[in-house]
Write an enzyme that holds these catalytic residues in place. Sequence first.
Site, PDB file in Angstrom:
ATOM      1  N   SER A  22      43.374  31.885  40.283  1.00 17.38           N
ATOM      2  CA  SER A  22      42.147  32.346  39.628  1.00 17.38           C
ATOM      3  C   SER A  22      42.450  33.483  38.662  1.00 17.38           C
ATOM      4  O   SER A  22      43.373  34.275  38.894  1.00 17.38           O
ATOM      5  CB  SER A  22      41.162  32.822  40.705  1.00 17.38           C
ATOM      6  N   CYS A  25      41.977  40.242  36.751  1.00 18.11           N
ATOM      7  CA  CYS A  25      42.261  41.346  35.831  1.00 18.11           C
ATOM      8  C   CYS A  25      43.392  42.208  36.378  1.00 18.11           C
ATOM      9  O   CYS A  25      43.393  42.584  37.551  1.00 18.11           O
ATOM     10  CB  CYS A  25      41.013  42.184  35.613  1.00 18.11           C
ATOM     11  N   ALA A  57      40.983  37.525  32.497  1.00 16.84           N
ATOM     12  CA  ALA A  57      40.028  37.473  31.388  1.00 16.84           C
ATOM     13  C   ALA A  57      40.701  38.063  30.151  1.00 16.84           C
ATOM     14  O   ALA A  57      41.065  39.238  30.135  1.00 16.84           O
ATOM     15  CB  ALA A  57      38.776  38.269  31.744  1.00 16.84           C
ATOM     16  N   GLN A  99      41.876  32.207  30.237  1.00 15.25           N
ATOM     17  CA  GLN A  99      40.436  32.443  30.308  1.00 15.25           C
ATOM     18  C   GLN A  99      40.037  33.302  29.110  1.00 15.25           C
ATOM     19  O   GLN A  99      40.498  34.432  28.962  1.00 15.25           O
ATOM     20  CB  GLN A  99      40.054  33.154  31.608  1.00 15.25           C
ATOM     21  N   TYR A 182      29.287  39.199  32.158  1.00 14.04           N
ATOM     22  CA  TYR A 182      29.861  39.434  30.844  1.00 14.04           C
ATOM     23  C   TYR A 182      29.005  38.740  29.780  1.00 14.04           C
ATOM     24  O   TYR A 182      27.982  38.147  30.088  1.00 14.04           O
ATOM     25  CB  TYR A 182      31.326  39.002  30.828  1.00 14.04           C
ATOM     26  N   LEU A 301      36.927  34.085  48.395  1.00 12.14           N
ATOM     27  CA  LEU A 301      37.411  34.303  49.767  1.00 12.14           C
ATOM     28  C   LEU A 301      37.887  33.004  50.418  1.00 12.14           C
ATOM     29  O   LEU A 301      37.569  32.708  51.567  1.00 12.14           O
ATOM     30  CB  LEU A 301      36.341  34.980  50.623  1.00 12.14           C
ATOM     31  N   GLY A 323      42.320  34.005  44.498  1.00  7.79           N
ATOM     32  CA  GLY A 323      42.568  35.266  43.821  1.00  7.79           C
ATOM     33  C   GLY A 323      43.310  36.223  44.720  1.00  7.79           C
ATOM     34  O   GLY A 323      44.537  36.336  44.665  1.00  7.79           O
ATOM     35  N   ARG A 324      42.574  36.910  45.584  1.00  3.12           N
ATOM     36  CA  ARG A 324      43.190  37.924  46.441  1.00  3.12           C
ATOM     37  C   ARG A 324      44.314  37.359  47.310  1.00  3.12           C
ATOM     38  O   ARG A 324      45.312  38.029  47.561  1.00  3.12           O
ATOM     39  CB  ARG A 324      42.118  38.582  47.318  1.00  3.12           C
TER      40      ARG A 324
END
Length: 356
Positions: A22, A25, A57, A99, A182, A301, A323-324
């Site tokens: 994913s 940033c 992004a 992205q 955004y 998650l 992601g995480r």
Amino acid sequence: MSALFSPITIRSIQLKNRIVVSPMCQYSSENGFANDWHLVHLGSRAVGGAALIFTEATAVSPEGRISPHDLGIWKDDHIAGLKRITQFINQHGSIAGIQLAHAGRKASHHRPWDGGKAIPPAEERGWETVAPSSIPFIEAEPRPLALTKEGIENVLIDFQDAARRAVEAGFQVAEIHAAHGYLLHEFLSPLSNQRTDEYGGSFDNRIRLLLQVIEQVQAVWPEEYPLFVRISATEWTEGGWTADDSVALASVLKTKGVDVIDCSSGGNVAHAKIPVGPGYQVEFAERVKQEAGIMTAAVGLITHVDQAEAILANGQADFVLLGREFLRDPYFPLHAAHALGDDIIWPSQYERAKPK
């Protein structure tokens, strides 16, 4: 073969599995340039076996950055650093995705570890932000400028130019960022868009800018390459963008040649009450997939192999975006394949460590 490791082809691009990095940033650029951090961060996930690896992004204009340290693609000088990364990703059997983003009213902020507060335009490294309407994300922050028609035209040009540079840099998948509060999400939402012209009011008017951005990107994006759109499927707030709106939007985007809807949520309301928990956004990917008849990606998650496999095996989404978990474990796919009993190719340099 498990669902998680079944290959899939979108347009001309074959992905070797359904595991996607994913966009995350990193706030580690100067003047938008990719550097060694980005090469190692993204490259290690290619070594780790992810099929598709998205950049963070990536700002289509300087004023579209969340912070002064965001990755950028607003000038040709940015291409070389990004191309170094895409070449490495491709060499290791993965696909490089970008992205494309504009932060709108959430731009001009310090990095999270520097406090994350808004940087006023008058301060060093700060700038004036733009939005559909002059409504700040947080009342105490500087009010953004409502975009004029000329400003909107400039945004469209910026997205098209960024897409052209992305092709030159070697990306084979593009995702338009229309989520998380955004700019494009700000236009979609009746909470942040109070315009009275053709870009505000009705659903059709509020989705107009996103459709125009897609059209501009497609004018330079190769037809054989996939196009994703990330949305916030709900704002978790009364009077805001809803899951019903997301299904309606996805149905339109399918007719416009969008291949995958990346279903996230929230980000446009500062104090929304979001029921965060394992897989809390999967229901939106499932609903959009079933009701709009378009491929979807689930995110939020997703941390365990069995959880990711179940999402795909149950037909709730076509891809899982981590992601995480990828920050904790760059080699998640290698470990996941072993746990599921799938025999996948490891990098030659790591072959001797492959579990038997």
